[in-house]
Design a protein around this motif. Structure first.
Motif, PDB file in Angstrom:
ATOM      1  N   ALA A  99     -48.252 -38.703  -7.754  1.00 27.07           N
ATOM      2  CA  ALA A  99     -47.967 -38.270  -8.968  1.00 27.07           C
ATOM      3  C   ALA A  99     -46.645 -37.312  -8.988  1.00 27.07           C
ATOM      4  N   ALA A 100     -46.582 -36.486  -8.211  1.00 29.64           N
ATOM      5  CA  ALA A 100     -45.413 -35.456  -8.192  1.00 29.64           C
ATOM      6  C   ALA A 100     -44.234 -36.059  -7.928  1.00 29.64           C
ATOM      7  N   HIS A 101     -44.253 -37.105  -7.157  1.00 29.18           N
ATOM      8  CA  HIS A 101     -42.902 -37.728  -6.523  1.00 29.18           C
ATOM      9  C   HIS A 101     -42.795 -39.232  -7.067  1.00 29.18           C
ATOM     10  N   ARG A 102     -43.489 -39.440  -8.230  1.00 28.03           N
ATOM     11  CA  ARG A 102     -43.586 -40.994  -8.815  1.00 28.03           C
ATOM     12  C   ARG A 102     -42.126 -41.456  -9.012  1.00 28.03           C
ATOM     13  N   GLU A 103     -41.645 -40.737 -10.117  1.00 29.67           N
ATOM     14  CA  GLU A 103     -40.127 -41.064 -10.461  1.00 29.67           C
ATOM     15  C   GLU A 103     -39.555 -41.708  -9.180  1.00 29.67           C
ATOM     16  N   LEU A 104     -39.166 -40.626  -8.241  1.00 25.71           N
ATOM     17  CA  LEU A 104     -38.360 -40.902  -7.262  1.00 25.71           C
ATOM     18  C   LEU A 104     -38.926 -42.169  -6.420  1.00 25.71           C
ATOM     19  N   LEU A 105     -40.314 -42.297  -5.903  1.00 28.94           N
ATOM     20  CA  LEU A 105     -40.936 -43.239  -5.329  1.00 28.94           C
ATOM     21  C   LEU A 105     -40.800 -44.693  -5.863  1.00 28.94           C
ATOM     22  N   LEU A 106     -40.582 -44.385  -7.374  1.00 27.09           N
ATOM     23  CA  LEU A 106     -40.800 -45.790  -7.830  1.00 27.09           C
ATOM     24  C   LEU A 106     -39.310 -46.502  -8.030  1.00 27.09           C
ATOM     25  N   THR A 107     -38.342 -45.691  -7.869  1.00 32.08           N
ATOM     26  CA  THR A 107     -37.044 -46.119  -7.877  1.00 32.08           C
ATOM     27  C   THR A 107     -36.655 -47.021  -6.587  1.00 32.08           C
ATOM     28  N   ALA A 108     -37.416 -46.689  -5.458  1.00 30.13           N
ATOM     29  CA  ALA A 108     -37.315 -47.479  -4.414  1.00 30.13           C
ATOM     30  C   ALA A 108     -37.982 -48.882  -4.341  1.00 30.13           C
ATOM     31  N   GLU A 109     -38.897 -48.918  -5.400  1.00 31.86           N
ATOM     32  CA  GLU A 109     -39.660 -50.357  -5.502  1.00 31.86           C
ATOM     33  C   GLU A 109     -39.470 -50.886  -7.114  1.00 31.86           C
TER      34      GLU A 109
ATOM     35  N   ALA B 108     -40.514 -63.504  -4.893  1.00 35.34           N
ATOM     36  CA  ALA B 108     -40.529 -62.942  -6.111  1.00 35.34           C
ATOM     37  C   ALA B 108     -40.651 -61.199  -5.702  1.00 35.34           C
ATOM     38  N   GLU B 109     -40.942 -60.745  -4.657  1.00 32.24           N
ATOM     39  CA  GLU B 109     -41.170 -59.356  -4.319  1.00 32.24           C
ATOM     40  C   GLU B 109     -40.455 -58.822  -3.090  1.00 32.24           C
ATOM     41  N   PRO B 110     -39.109 -58.811  -3.145  1.00 28.77           N
ATOM     42  CA  PRO B 110     -38.181 -58.875  -1.820  1.00 28.77           C
ATOM     43  C   PRO B 110     -38.668 -57.586  -1.252  1.00 28.77           C
ATOM     44  N   GLU B 111     -39.305 -56.394  -1.883  1.00 28.12           N
ATOM     45  CA  GLU B 111     -39.298 -55.085  -1.298  1.00 28.12           C
ATOM     46  C   GLU B 111     -40.736 -54.794  -0.781  1.00 28.12           C
ATOM     47  N   ALA B 112     -41.519 -56.241  -0.822  1.00 26.26           N
ATOM     48  CA  ALA B 112     -42.866 -56.030  -0.303  1.00 26.26           C
ATOM     49  C   ALA B 112     -43.228 -55.669   0.936  1.00 26.26           C
ATOM     50  N   CYS B 113     -42.413 -55.848   2.083  1.00 25.75           N
ATOM     51  CA  CYS B 113     -42.694 -55.608   3.456  1.00 25.75           C
ATOM     52  C   CYS B 113     -42.210 -54.318   3.557  1.00 25.75           C
ATOM     53  N   ARG B 114     -41.395 -53.802   2.951  1.00 25.05           N
ATOM     54  CA  ARG B 114     -40.844 -52.298   3.029  1.00 25.05           C
ATOM     55  C   ARG B 114     -41.879 -51.402   2.592  1.00 25.05           C
ATOM     56  N   ARG B 115     -42.740 -52.124   1.371  1.00 24.69           N
ATOM     57  CA  ARG B 115     -43.541 -51.040   0.737  1.00 24.69           C
ATOM     58  C   ARG B 115     -44.816 -51.135   1.850  1.00 24.69           C
ATOM     59  N   LEU B 116     -45.010 -51.917   2.466  1.00 23.12           N
ATOM     60  CA  LEU B 116     -46.337 -51.877   3.178  1.00 23.12           C
ATOM     61  C   LEU B 116     -45.803 -51.463   4.839  1.00 23.12           C
TER      62      LEU B 116
END
Lengths: 185, 185
Positions: A99-109, B108-116
């Motif tokens: 939650a504290a880093h939500r914005e930053l983490l979401l920009t990577a996804e 449809a989810e190009p970042e999926a591998c990186r996420r996991l």
């Protein structure tokens, strides 16, 4: 030479952190960091690879502190408390860290919202919630449904079968076990 | 006019399905579909919006059949079986549905591998697996850890708090409940 490189890296990270604080995570681009630190764009790319690399570098310190807290910090998060208490504390600490880093983490996804706000997923959540209620499961059936449906994710399936070498049979058995645990009285 | 539009749509979807069958999901681009159907790129974009829209249109029939199977098909997947049996069957059907369309869904989810396949996530899985074993949980602790850690996901947290209006307190309580269910004898 090494010290120079470390100083440059620190300078770039400071510029990036300032950018996020002043203009928000969505304005964090390689170009903006280069401009803010008065270096060429190529320097930022060489140092961090890409935007995700830059984001991970920015979160590195906080991630390290968070990891230390559950590996070697005081109980109940760290060693010394019973394992189930530690597991409880771990999830709470992780949710707060995210939650504290939500914005930053979401920009990577960038596809994250689409993945979750997706008609077939809504249908699965509704179905699982209804079945949990019909089975008489008490507790927060909506959230239990979210947890169960998160196991039924194509990227997770791909990761576990292709990267971790698990069979589809094993994943199906894992689902049966999970359902039994979640629904039993 | 309407019939023409439907025919054109069908023709584009047939060209796209052929492309996937012959050259693999990663070759499915708006440009390739336009070329294969001998229309302009703009036509494909107007019809499907973007690549994800095209992929969803391609999966539409299969998705509908899958949804019908759990909403109104024969038991144990459809109505008539006890809810826990239906839940078990639902997960197995979903895992197989995802496995069958894995390639297409993943494009449809190009970042999926990186996420996991992401260092902090590996650390969480290792920690939760170790605690589950220490707590004496029998069963597939690795897969139970994957299920638990999937609940601790920044995109899910964002979705539940921002889109569905849940509080962080509720998510934390949901974690406690989930841990209790997974670890109790």
């Amino acid at each position: 030479m090494r010290a120079d490189a470390a100083r440059n890296r620190t300078r770039l990270l400071e510029a990036a952190a300032r950018l996020v604080a002043e203009r928000g995570a969505e304005c964090l681009t390689m170009e903006a960091v280069a401009a803010a630190a008065s270096v060429g764009k190529g320097t930022v790319f060489r140092r961090f690879g890409d935007r995700t690399g830059l984001i991970m570098a920015l979160l590195d310190r906080s991630e390290r502190l968070y990891q230390e807290s559950f590996l070697s910090g005081p109980p109940p998060l760290g060693p010394g408390a019973p394992p189930v208490r530690r597991l409880e504390a771990f999830g709470v600490a992780t949710l707060r860290h995210l939650a504290a880093h939500r914005e930053l983490l979401l920009t990577a996804e960038p596809e994250a919202c689409r993945r979750l706000d997706f008609a077939p997923r809504h249908a699965r959540i509704a179905h699982v919630t209804a079945l949990l209620r019909e089975a008489g499961v008490d507790g927060d059936t909506e959230l239990l449904a979210e947890a169960l449906v998160s196991y039924l994710d194509v990227a997770l399936l791909h990761h576990l079968t292709e990267r971790r070498g698990m069979s589809l049979d094993r994943l199906e058995a894992g689902w049966h076990d999970l359902v039994a645990r979640v629904t039993r009285d």
